[in-house]
Write a protein that holds these residues in place. Sequence first.
Motif, PDB file in Angstrom:
ATOM      1  N   MET A   1       0.861  -1.199   0.000  1.00 38.94           N
ATOM      2  CA  MET A   1       0.000   0.000   0.000  1.00 38.94           C
ATOM      3  C   MET A   1       0.882   1.229   0.000  1.00 38.94           C
ATOM      4  O   MET A   1       2.023   1.150   0.440  1.00 38.94           O
TER       5      MET A   1
ATOM      6  N   MET B   1       2.065   4.089  -5.309  1.00 39.52           N
ATOM      7  CA  MET B   1       1.202   3.528  -6.355  1.00 39.52           C
ATOM      8  C   MET B   1       0.646   4.601  -7.291  1.00 39.52           C
ATOM      9  O   MET B   1       0.167   4.284  -8.381  1.00 39.52           O
TER      10      MET B   1
ATOM     11  N   PHE C   1       0.721  -6.818 -13.120  1.00 40.13           N
ATOM     12  CA  PHE C   1       0.091  -7.527 -11.985  1.00 40.13           C
ATOM     13  C   PHE C   1      -1.288  -8.043 -12.389  1.00 40.13           C
ATOM     14  O   PHE C   1      -1.630  -9.201 -12.162  1.00 40.13           O
TER      15      PHE C   1
ATOM     16  N   GLY D   1      -8.281 -10.748   2.744  1.00 40.14           N
ATOM     17  CA  GLY D   1      -8.530 -10.499   4.159  1.00 40.14           C
ATOM     18  C   GLY D   1      -9.641  -9.474   4.347  1.00 40.14           C
ATOM     19  O   GLY D   1      -9.988  -8.728   3.420  1.00 40.14           O
ATOM     20  N   ARG D   2     -10.154  -9.433   5.560  1.00 40.48           N
ATOM     21  CA  ARG D   2     -11.304  -8.562   5.839  1.00 40.48           C
ATOM     22  C   ARG D   2     -10.959  -7.086   5.608  1.00 40.48           C
ATOM     23  O   ARG D   2     -11.781  -6.320   5.067  1.00 40.48           O
ATOM     24  N   VAL D   3      -9.751  -6.659   5.948  1.00 41.05           N
ATOM     25  CA  VAL D   3      -9.379  -5.245   5.782  1.00 41.05           C
ATOM     26  C   VAL D   3      -9.276  -4.898   4.288  1.00 41.05           C
ATOM     27  O   VAL D   3      -9.756  -3.847   3.846  1.00 41.05           O
TER      28      VAL D   3
ATOM     29  N   VAL E   1     -12.222 -13.719   3.661  1.00 43.32           N
ATOM     30  CA  VAL E   1     -12.007 -14.270   5.003  1.00 43.32           C
ATOM     31  C   VAL E   1     -12.506 -13.230   6.011  1.00 43.32           C
ATOM     32  O   VAL E   1     -11.902 -12.174   6.184  1.00 43.32           O
TER      33      VAL E   1
ATOM     34  N   PRO F   1     -13.926 -13.812   9.597  1.00 44.56           N
ATOM     35  CA  PRO F   1     -14.281 -14.840  10.592  1.00 44.56           C
ATOM     36  C   PRO F   1     -15.522 -14.515  11.432  1.00 44.56           C
ATOM     37  O   PRO F   1     -16.328 -15.401  11.708  1.00 44.56           O
ATOM     38  N   LYS F   2     -15.671 -13.262  11.802  1.00 46.44           N
ATOM     39  CA  LYS F   2     -16.792 -12.920  12.696  1.00 46.44           C
ATOM     40  C   LYS F   2     -18.027 -12.437  11.949  1.00 46.44           C
ATOM     41  O   LYS F   2     -19.082 -12.244  12.537  1.00 46.44           O
TER      42      LYS F   2
ATOM     43  N   LEU G   1      -9.953 -19.694  12.380  1.00 41.59           N
ATOM     44  CA  LEU G   1     -10.114 -20.274  11.043  1.00 41.59           C
ATOM     45  C   LEU G   1      -9.483 -21.666  10.979  1.00 41.59           C
ATOM     46  O   LEU G   1      -8.323 -21.845  11.346  1.00 41.59           O
TER      47      LEU G   1
ATOM     48  N   GLY H   1      -3.888 -11.183  -0.455  1.00 38.14           N
ATOM     49  CA  GLY H   1      -3.605 -10.108   0.487  1.00 38.14           C
ATOM     50  C   GLY H   1      -4.774  -9.743   1.382  1.00 38.14           C
ATOM     51  O   GLY H   1      -5.875 -10.272   1.221  1.00 38.14           O
TER      52      GLY H   1
ATOM     53  N   SER I   1      -0.487 -15.381   7.511  1.00 36.93           N
ATOM     54  CA  SER I   1      -1.172 -16.440   8.274  1.00 36.93           C
ATOM     55  C   SER I   1      -1.296 -17.700   7.414  1.00 36.93           C
ATOM     56  O   SER I   1      -1.102 -18.809   7.909  1.00 36.93           O
TER      57      SER I   1
ATOM     58  N   GLN J   1       1.214  -1.199   5.089  1.00 44.16           N
ATOM     59  CA  GLN J   1       1.382  -2.649   5.217  1.00 44.16           C
ATOM     60  C   GLN J   1       2.456  -3.173   4.261  1.00 44.16           C
ATOM     61  O   GLN J   1       2.605  -2.666   3.158  1.00 44.16           O
TER      62      GLN J   1
ATOM     63  N   LYS K   1       0.359 -11.251  12.885  1.00 42.51           N
ATOM     64  CA  LYS K   1      -0.626 -10.600  13.762  1.00 42.51           C
ATOM     65  C   LYS K   1      -0.887 -11.528  14.943  1.00 42.51           C
ATOM     66  O   LYS K   1      -1.138 -12.725  14.753  1.00 42.51           O
TER      67      LYS K   1
ATOM     68  N   LEU L   1      -2.981 -14.818  15.181  1.00 40.23           N
ATOM     69  CA  LEU L   1      -3.105 -15.436  13.857  1.00 40.23           C
ATOM     70  C   LEU L   1      -1.799 -16.047  13.377  1.00 40.23           C
ATOM     71  O   LEU L   1      -1.802 -17.072  12.700  1.00 40.23           O
TER      72      LEU L   1
HETATM   73  N1  LIG Z   1      -0.515  -4.476  -3.398  1.00 40.53           N
HETATM   74  C1  LIG Z   1      -1.335  -5.499  -3.456  1.00 40.53           C
HETATM   75  O1  LIG Z   1      -1.177  -6.367  -4.344  1.00 40.53           O
HETATM   76  C2  LIG Z   1      -2.436  -5.643  -2.445  1.00 40.53           C
HETATM   77  C3  LIG Z   1      -3.271  -6.761  -2.521  1.00 40.53           C
HETATM   78  C4  LIG Z   1      -4.237  -6.923  -1.545  1.00 40.53           C
HETATM   79  C5  LIG Z   1      -4.385  -5.980  -0.510  1.00 40.53           C
HETATM   80  N2  LIG Z   1      -3.593  -4.895  -0.484  1.00 40.53           N
HETATM   81  C6  LIG Z   1      -3.761  -3.898   0.611  1.00 40.53           C
HETATM   82  O2  LIG Z   1      -3.486  -4.491   1.879  1.00 40.53           O
HETATM   83  C7  LIG Z   1      -4.153  -3.738   2.890  1.00 40.53           C
HETATM   84  C8  LIG Z   1      -4.722  -4.605   4.003  1.00 40.53           C
HETATM   85  O3  LIG Z   1      -3.781  -5.495   4.514  1.00 40.53           O
HETATM   86  P1  LIG Z   1      -3.816  -6.000   6.043  1.00 40.53           P
HETATM   87  O4  LIG Z   1      -2.659  -6.904   6.185  1.00 40.53           O
HETATM   88  O5  LIG Z   1      -3.924  -4.799   6.920  1.00 40.53           O
HETATM   89  O6  LIG Z   1      -5.200  -6.757   6.206  1.00 40.53           O
HETATM   90  P2  LIG Z   1      -5.865  -8.071   5.538  1.00 40.53           P
HETATM   91  O7  LIG Z   1      -4.895  -9.196   5.485  1.00 40.53           O
HETATM   92  O8  LIG Z   1      -6.573  -7.674   4.290  1.00 40.53           O
HETATM   93  O9  LIG Z   1      -7.018  -8.378   6.606  1.00 40.53           O
HETATM   94  C9  LIG Z   1      -6.698  -8.798   7.906  1.00 40.53           C
HETATM   95  C10 LIG Z   1      -7.959  -9.289   8.586  1.00 40.53           C
HETATM   96  O10 LIG Z   1      -8.512 -10.389   7.851  1.00 40.53           O
HETATM   97  C11 LIG Z   1      -8.954 -11.399   8.761  1.00 40.53           C
HETATM   98  N3  LIG Z   1      -7.983 -12.509   8.677  1.00 40.53           N
HETATM   99  C12 LIG Z   1      -6.865 -12.555   7.918  1.00 40.53           C
HETATM  100  N4  LIG Z   1      -6.247 -13.740   8.075  1.00 40.53           N
HETATM  101  C13 LIG Z   1      -6.988 -14.456   8.932  1.00 40.53           C
HETATM  102  C14 LIG Z   1      -6.862 -15.749   9.490  1.00 40.53           C
HETATM  103  N5  LIG Z   1      -5.852 -16.547   9.167  1.00 40.53           N
HETATM  104  N6  LIG Z   1      -7.787 -16.172  10.364  1.00 40.53           N
HETATM  105  C15 LIG Z   1      -8.798 -15.364  10.683  1.00 40.53           C
HETATM  106  N7  LIG Z   1      -8.985 -14.118  10.205  1.00 40.53           N
HETATM  107  C16 LIG Z   1      -8.077 -13.677   9.323  1.00 40.53           C
HETATM  108  C17 LIG Z   1      -8.939 -10.736  10.146  1.00 40.53           C
HETATM  109  O11 LIG Z   1     -10.179 -10.046  10.220  1.00 40.53           O
HETATM  110  P3  LIG Z   1     -10.850  -9.486  11.579  1.00 40.53           P
HETATM  111  O12 LIG Z   1     -10.049  -8.268  11.926  1.00 40.53           O
HETATM  112  O13 LIG Z   1     -12.247  -9.157  11.167  1.00 40.53           O
HETATM  113  O14 LIG Z   1     -10.766 -10.589  12.600  1.00 40.53           O
HETATM  114  C18 LIG Z   1      -7.731  -9.806   9.990  1.00 40.53           C
HETATM  115  O15 LIG Z   1      -7.684  -8.756  10.919  1.00 40.53           O
HETATM  116  C19 LIG Z   1      -5.274  -2.993   2.182  1.00 40.53           C
HETATM  117  O16 LIG Z   1      -5.043  -1.615   2.337  1.00 40.53           O
HETATM  118  C20 LIG Z   1      -5.201  -3.452   0.741  1.00 40.53           C
HETATM  119  O17 LIG Z   1      -5.547  -2.471  -0.178  1.00 40.53           O
HETATM  120  C21 LIG Z   1      -2.616  -4.703  -1.426  1.00 40.53           C
END
Ligand SMILES: NC(=O)c1ccc[n+]([C@@H]2O[C@H](COP(=O)([O-])OP(=O)(O)OC[C@H]3O[C@@H](n4cnc5c(N)ncnc54)[C@H](OP(=O)(O)O)[C@@H]3O)[C@@H](O)[C@H]2O)c1
Length: 246
Positions: free
Chosen positions: A19, A23, A35, A54-56, A94, A96-97, A147, A169, A176, A201, A207, A210
Amino acid sequence: MNRPYIFCHMLTSLDGKIMGNYMDLPACEPAGDLFYDIAFGEDPFYRHQGWLSGRVTTDDNFTHYRAPALTPGAPTVPEGDFVAQQAPMYYVSVDPKGKLGWESATLTYETTTAHVIEVLTEEASNDYKAFLRKLGISYILAGKDRLDYALALEKLKTRFGIQVLMLGGGGVLNWSFLQAGMCDEVSLVVAPAADGNPNTQSLFLAKEGLSTDAPLSFTLLGAETSEGSTLWLRYRVNYGPATQAP
Ligand SMILES: NC(=O)c1ccc[n+]([C@@H]2O[C@H](COP(=O)([O-])OP(=O)(O)OC[C@H]3O[C@@H](n4cnc5c(N)ncnc54)[C@H](OP(=O)(O)O)[C@@H]3O)[C@@H](O)[C@H]2O)c1
């Protein structure tokens, strides 16, 4: 294990960030195009049937931190999973809640349309499952309060026919799955750009609860240069004895 082949495909800066305002630079454009083309273009390299987020990442890109429009006290839904439809491409979320405020069972990412599958644990409420059913969004249950990776992946393969799955991602999800032994290959498109932001990130993020910082090693499968000083790197993830230092 009965699971799809899993490749983690990500766009990064020179310093491994997924991020950031790097970009927005014109210098990042060829990397962004490459990509997309590798995974979703007209003649894609991997030919996957779904991508996992992932959820974020989903909130940042598709659901925008909306609260789900739940009906409190909704009638009890049938037990187990909900397969709303089969599709050529799935977006596997993904969550979970059960937090995400979807408005549709279908999303569009550039030229790619996908049916949404939510991966829930038993912590997701009946009201949330009723909300997904109303929208026609498929869901699978995998794990009590954490999970269950193997179960989730087996269900994605057997219920939806996903043979190849992209781990898409963000960094928390990626690490994880890597640590759980659920990633076969890492595909990185490296843009010739960086912004030095200390808060964005990176490709892999441990995390608490996880994953941990237990290290993994990788074996190079391919390295290609492309237009605009872009690099495409492919690695196999070394599990088992190969992860030990020589
Ligand atoms: N450059 C790229 O190619 C690319 C690709 C994708 C994403 N991104 C960027 O990455 C950023 C987000 O990354 P991030 O690392 O902060 O978050 P993330 O991996 O997208 O989401 C994390 C959340 O997903 C859930 N989660 C993930 N793994 C889990 C597991 N093994 N078991 C249970 N729950 C799991 C949890 O949700 P809960 O908090 O609800 O429990 C965790 O807090 C975004 O800004 C996105 O735009 C970039």
